[in-house]
Scaffold this active site. Structure first.
Site, PDB file in Angstrom:
ATOM      1  N   CYS A  42      13.215   1.791   3.507  1.00 17.85           N
ATOM      2  CA  CYS A  42      12.330   1.237   2.486  1.00 17.85           C
ATOM      3  C   CYS A  42      11.532   2.401   1.901  1.00 17.85           C
ATOM      4  O   CYS A  42      10.805   3.082   2.623  1.00 17.85           O
ATOM      5  CB  CYS A  42      11.416   0.213   3.152  1.00 17.85           C
ATOM      6  SG  CYS A  42      10.143  -0.420   2.069  1.00 17.85           S
ATOM      7  N   CYS A  78      -1.969  -6.955  -6.778  1.00 15.24           N
ATOM      8  CA  CYS A  78      -1.724  -8.187  -5.996  1.00 15.24           C
ATOM      9  C   CYS A  78      -2.777  -8.242  -4.892  1.00 15.24           C
ATOM     10  O   CYS A  78      -2.971  -7.256  -4.178  1.00 15.24           O
ATOM     11  CB  CYS A  78      -0.329  -8.182  -5.389  1.00 15.24           C
ATOM     12  SG  CYS A  78       0.973  -8.063  -6.625  1.00 15.24           S
ATOM     13  N   CYS A  99      -2.130  -7.365  -1.046  1.00 11.63           N
ATOM     14  CA  CYS A  99      -1.353  -6.149  -0.774  1.00 11.63           C
ATOM     15  C   CYS A  99      -2.270  -4.939  -0.619  1.00 11.63           C
ATOM     16  O   CYS A  99      -3.109  -4.666  -1.474  1.00 11.63           O
ATOM     17  CB  CYS A  99      -0.363  -5.923  -1.915  1.00 11.63           C
ATOM     18  SG  CYS A  99       0.634  -4.432  -1.716  1.00 11.63           S
ATOM     19  N   CYS A 121       2.126  -3.120   4.051  1.00  7.38           N
ATOM     20  CA  CYS A 121       2.465  -2.254   2.922  1.00  7.38           C
ATOM     21  C   CYS A 121       1.254  -1.462   2.403  1.00  7.38           C
ATOM     22  O   CYS A 121       0.288  -2.033   1.931  1.00  7.38           O
ATOM     23  CB  CYS A 121       3.003  -3.155   1.822  1.00  7.38           C
ATOM     24  SG  CYS A 121       4.007  -2.333   0.635  1.00  7.38           S
TER      25      CYS A 121
HETATM   26  N1  SAH Z   1       5.823  -3.859  -6.329  1.00  5.42           N
HETATM   27  C1  SAH Z   1       7.010  -4.435  -5.809  1.00  5.42           C
HETATM   28  C2  SAH Z   1       7.489  -3.820  -4.504  1.00  5.42           C
HETATM   29  C3  SAH Z   1       6.492  -3.417  -3.478  1.00  5.42           C
HETATM   30  S1  SAH Z   1       5.830  -4.637  -2.391  1.00  5.42           S
HETATM   31  C4  SAH Z   1       6.835  -5.940  -5.677  1.00  5.42           C
HETATM   32  O1  SAH Z   1       5.758  -6.439  -5.928  1.00  5.42           O
HETATM   33  O2  SAH Z   1       7.814  -6.609  -5.386  1.00  5.42           O
HETATM   34  C5  SAH Z   1       7.165  -5.276  -1.483  1.00  5.42           C
HETATM   35  C6  SAH Z   1       6.993  -6.723  -1.107  1.00  5.42           C
HETATM   36  O3  SAH Z   1       5.966  -6.891  -0.114  1.00  5.42           O
HETATM   37  C7  SAH Z   1       6.610  -7.623  -2.274  1.00  5.42           C
HETATM   38  O4  SAH Z   1       7.339  -8.820  -2.214  1.00  5.42           O
HETATM   39  C8  SAH Z   1       5.141  -7.866  -2.005  1.00  5.42           C
HETATM   40  O5  SAH Z   1       4.685  -8.998  -2.662  1.00  5.42           O
HETATM   41  C9  SAH Z   1       5.133  -7.961  -0.495  1.00  5.42           C
HETATM   42  N2  SAH Z   1       3.821  -7.808   0.135  1.00  5.42           N
HETATM   43  C10 SAH Z   1       2.802  -7.011  -0.200  1.00  5.42           C
HETATM   44  N3  SAH Z   1       1.758  -7.191   0.624  1.00  5.42           N
HETATM   45  C11 SAH Z   1       2.128  -8.105   1.528  1.00  5.42           C
HETATM   46  C12 SAH Z   1       1.488  -8.712   2.632  1.00  5.42           C
HETATM   47  N4  SAH Z   1       0.235  -8.407   2.980  1.00  5.42           N
HETATM   48  N5  SAH Z   1       2.198  -9.629   3.338  1.00  5.42           N
HETATM   49  C13 SAH Z   1       3.474  -9.937   3.000  1.00  5.42           C
HETATM   50  N6  SAH Z   1       4.124  -9.407   1.971  1.00  5.42           N
HETATM   51  C14 SAH Z   1       3.457  -8.503   1.222  1.00  5.42           C
END
Ligand code: SAH
Length: 361
Positions: A114, A125, A128, A341
């Protein structure tokens, strides 16, 4: 402690060049075309990152190469190894002192990696950790590629799958990500099939249309997390720009153009997006679409109160399956080293800011 001197950084980043670009430079230097292929293979097949070790290149040419080019290798600032499975999490220090996170995971079919595509993220978001630490800059094609190559060298393995799901929004760094995709899959070099690559996006609609036209054959993952615009806008600001309806239209276009199924990521946040109404509405908006829903229990982020247990994710997935949606719970890997993440980078930044002694020194 730098892996670079400043003068080197002003040179051309050779790992970001594709073969035709390298051939052009060789022509300008008055060298034979096949030299470009030789160098490309040293970099992308043998993963040799010092011109001095390219033994079938004359000393004279090697000296010229060193004058023009730099090879931007990364420095392992931190490596966390899981003791329950073979997951390894890396914090790579980039040549300019920024950091990128990378995770290596073992699956029954091989090793999957990854990678991050940006230093930080603009998308905001609210569940995140990447967003909390803010956006710094895009990663270059070579910096995305090097996360794979350095990890392969560190573990003495060859990865068989890549997911663009680390820190950053890949479609917000579109040109560099496209270049990376071409480089990583180049038949004269690393030769990884694009079918073994997944790209995850929060839903930058115009770029989904552009990507569809490329017909790459990669798997597109779309982070959905709620079937309702008002709720999704609260947790994912990108939804205020591109609504769910527009997003799903782009997804249908992608499926039609590429013939590939789309994966929707859905992080269950208990009490926020896992009610039976959420489930029913999700089923209705995805009805008839060639897709799969990946349910993930939300990872705890210290700044938020969000949580969910694996059992809640499982019951939501079961609910969706019963209603005819193709939904599964994603396997959790490396839970003992589980920093959600972006957490590893953010913790390091915090530590540096507070004047803590760096773990390297
Ligand atoms: N920006 C891209 C890829 C990076 S995040 C995106 O938004 O898809 C990768 C994945 O992890 C995304 O599906 C994101 O929504 C998720 N993610 C981020 N923080 C998270 C968390 N605290 N718990 C679960 N999934 C999370």
């Amino acid at each position: 402690m730098d892996n670079f001197n400043k003068k080197d950084l002003e040179k051309i980043d050779i790992l970001s060049l594709d073969l035709p670009q390298l051939e052009n430079v060789m022509a300008e230097l008055g060298e034979k075309k096949f030299r470009a292929k030789q160098i490309f293979q040293w970099l992308h097949i043998k993963k040799v990152f010092s011109f001095d070790d390219m033994t079938d290149i004359s000393v004279q040419l090697r000296t010229k190469l060193k004058d023009i080019f730099c090879i931007k290798s990364l420095f392992i600032a931190k490596r966390l190894e899981s003791s329950i499975d073979n997951t390894v999490k890396y914090l790579y220090r980039l040549p300019d002192g920024n950091y990128a996170e990378t995770v290596l995971m073992e699956y029954h079919y091989g090793m999957s990696i990854c990678v991050s595509t940006q230093v930080g993220c603009k998308m905001g978001c609210n569940f995140c950790a990447s967003a909390i630490a803010g956006f710094v800059r895009n990663l270059t094609p070579s910096e995305i590629l090097m996360q794979i190559y350095m990890t392969e060298k560190d573990r003495n393995i060859k990865v068989s799958g890549v997911v663009l799901m680390g820190i950053g929004e890949p479609l917000d760094n579109y040109e560099n990500v496209l270049k990376f995709l071409r480089l990583v899959s180049d038949k004269n070099g690393n030769n990884l099939s694009l079918r073994h690559i997944s790209l995850s996006t929060c839903g930058i609609v115009p770029k989904i249309y552009e990507l569809a036209e490329e017909k790459f054959g990669l798997t597109l993952s779309v982070s959905l997390h709620s079937p309702y615009d008002d709720e999704r806008s609260k947790i994912m600001p990108v939804n205020r720009r591109y609504s769910i309806d527009e997003l799903l239209k782009a997804c249908r276009f992608y499926i039609e153009k590429t013939g590939r199924r789309i994966t929707f990521e859905y992080a269950v946040i208990d009490g926020v997006n896992n009610s039976p109404e959420d489930g029913n509405h999700l089923v209705s908006i995805l009805k008839g679409m060639n897709c799969h829903v990946n349910i993930i229990p939300v990872n705890k982020v210290r700044e938020r109160n969000y949580s969910s247990k694996k059992s809640e994710a499982e019951s939501f997935a079961q609910y969706l399956s019963k209603k005819g949606l193709n939904a599964t719970v994603r396997r959790t890997l490396g839970s003992d080293i589980d920093a959600a993440c972006g957490q590893l980078r953010r913790d390091t930044l915090k530590f540096e800011k507070t004047g803590g002694v760096n773990y390297e020194s």
